[in-house]
Write a protein that holds these residues in place. Structure first.
Motif, PDB file in Angstrom:
ATOM      1  N   LYS A   1      55.857  51.123  13.479  1.00 48.05           N
ATOM      2  CA  LYS A   1      56.417  49.786  13.280  1.00 48.05           C
ATOM      3  C   LYS A   1      55.284  48.795  12.976  1.00 48.05           C
ATOM      4  O   LYS A   1      54.179  48.935  13.510  1.00 48.05           O
TER       5      LYS A   1
ATOM      6  N   ASP B   1      63.316  55.672  18.748  1.00 45.01           N
ATOM      7  CA  ASP B   1      62.209  54.924  19.336  1.00 45.01           C
ATOM      8  C   ASP B   1      61.652  55.709  20.526  1.00 45.01           C
ATOM      9  O   ASP B   1      62.338  56.551  21.105  1.00 45.01           O
TER      10      ASP B   1
ATOM     11  N   ASP C   1      67.176  52.568  19.555  1.00 42.29           N
ATOM     12  CA  ASP C   1      66.045  51.653  19.743  1.00 42.29           C
ATOM     13  C   ASP C   1      66.489  50.518  20.651  1.00 42.29           C
ATOM     14  O   ASP C   1      67.587  49.979  20.478  1.00 42.29           O
TER      15      ASP C   1
ATOM     16  N   ARG D   1      66.592  47.679  15.447  1.00 45.76           N
ATOM     17  CA  ARG D   1      67.862  48.346  15.114  1.00 45.76           C
ATOM     18  C   ARG D   1      68.459  47.766  13.836  1.00 45.76           C
ATOM     19  O   ARG D   1      68.905  48.500  12.949  1.00 45.76           O
TER      20      ARG D   1
ATOM     21  N   THR E   1      58.090  54.026  16.145  1.00 44.62           N
ATOM     22  CA  THR E   1      57.433  53.448  17.314  1.00 44.62           C
ATOM     23  C   THR E   1      56.242  52.594  16.905  1.00 44.62           C
ATOM     24  O   THR E   1      55.715  52.745  15.799  1.00 44.62           O
TER      25      THR E   1
ATOM     26  N   GLU F   1      70.973  51.120  22.023  1.00 39.52           N
ATOM     27  CA  GLU F   1      69.693  50.758  22.611  1.00 39.52           C
ATOM     28  C   GLU F   1      69.260  51.737  23.695  1.00 39.52           C
ATOM     29  O   GLU F   1      68.157  51.668  24.207  1.00 39.52           O
TER      30      GLU F   1
END
Length: 237
Positions: free
Chosen positions: A99, A54, A8, A14, A79, A34
């Motif tokens: 999310k 993600d 992510d 994270r 996501t 990331e």
């Protein structure tokens, strides 16, 4: 224990997922990054059982990353964009978390991963089973070893042909081969595994199982003749 990685580009996302992982006793955090390319070697060598992935990331998004994986582990998408749900499930992701992700929802996804992992991982303390389960789309299918005719591998999925029909699932041929008994199945080509007892004949560079013709590559031909024919050949001496 399930080894998982978090991919992510948002630091807070994270950290939040990592804290959730630490709360679940059957999860082990194997890596956090990331950018999906950072963990690609770890995933390619099979060191990760589960990815929390993600979608919207720089350089390469999560969907693009999934499409290049040769041997994808279990995947849970995380996501803020629900529009990717259909495409994600077409790639056989295990779950789809929107999310901000609550711990309750995270745990449900983790429990689903644990249950699926148990189906794929034999317990050495128990006698070998005569069947296994695979995920075909949204359904778990039971497959009996003695009903398998042959298996065909295509990139990151396999098609299992059996006496009851065929099953398509997101597994690598190598992964499936490792779980099959050596005295019952044999690799005959880089893309095919055949059930020895179901082979009806061999001619030239092909073997026959019912009406199906399966190629035998030069790499495996000697092994196939030795294991399938030579040990059972009645010949005039």
């Amino acid at each position: 224990m399930i080894n998982c990685v978090i991919i992510d580009d948002e630091p807070l996302a994270r950290e939040g997922l990592a804290s959730y992982v630490r709360e679940v006793d059957f999860l082990s955090l194997a890596g956090v990054c990331e950018n999906p390319l950072e963990l690609l070697p770890l995933i390619d060598r099979g060191a990760a059982d589960l990815i929390f992935l993600d979608i919207q990331m720089p350089k390469m998004n999560g969907i693009e990353f999934l499409k290049i994986l040769q041997k994808p582990p279990m995947v849970v998408i995380t996501t803020a964009y629900p529009s990717y749900a259909l495409e994600g499930f077409q790639l056989n992701v295990l779950d789809y978390l929107l999310k901000p992700v609550t711990f309750e929802r995270f745990f449900k996804a983790a429990a689903k991963a644990r249950d699926y992992h148990k189906l794929l991982t034999p317990d050495p303390a128990k006698p070998a089973e005569n069947y296994f389960f695979i995920k075909c789309g949204s359904k778990y299918e039971k497959v009996l070893f003695d009903e398998i005719l042959y298996v065909e591998g295509m990139q990151n999925y396999v098609t299992i042909y059996s006496t009851r029909g065929k099953y398509v699932t997101m597994l690598s041929l190598k992964n499936l081969e490792e779980k099959m008994a050596e005295n019952a199945f044999i690799r005959v080509h880089k893309s095919f595994i055949a059930a020895i007892s179901k082979i009806d004949g061999i001619e030239g560079g092909e073997l026959f199982i019912g009406s199906s013709r399966i190629p035998i590559s030069r790499t495996y031909r000697d092994q196939v003749i030795e294991q399938v024919v030579s040990k059972r050949l009645w010949d005039k001496k």
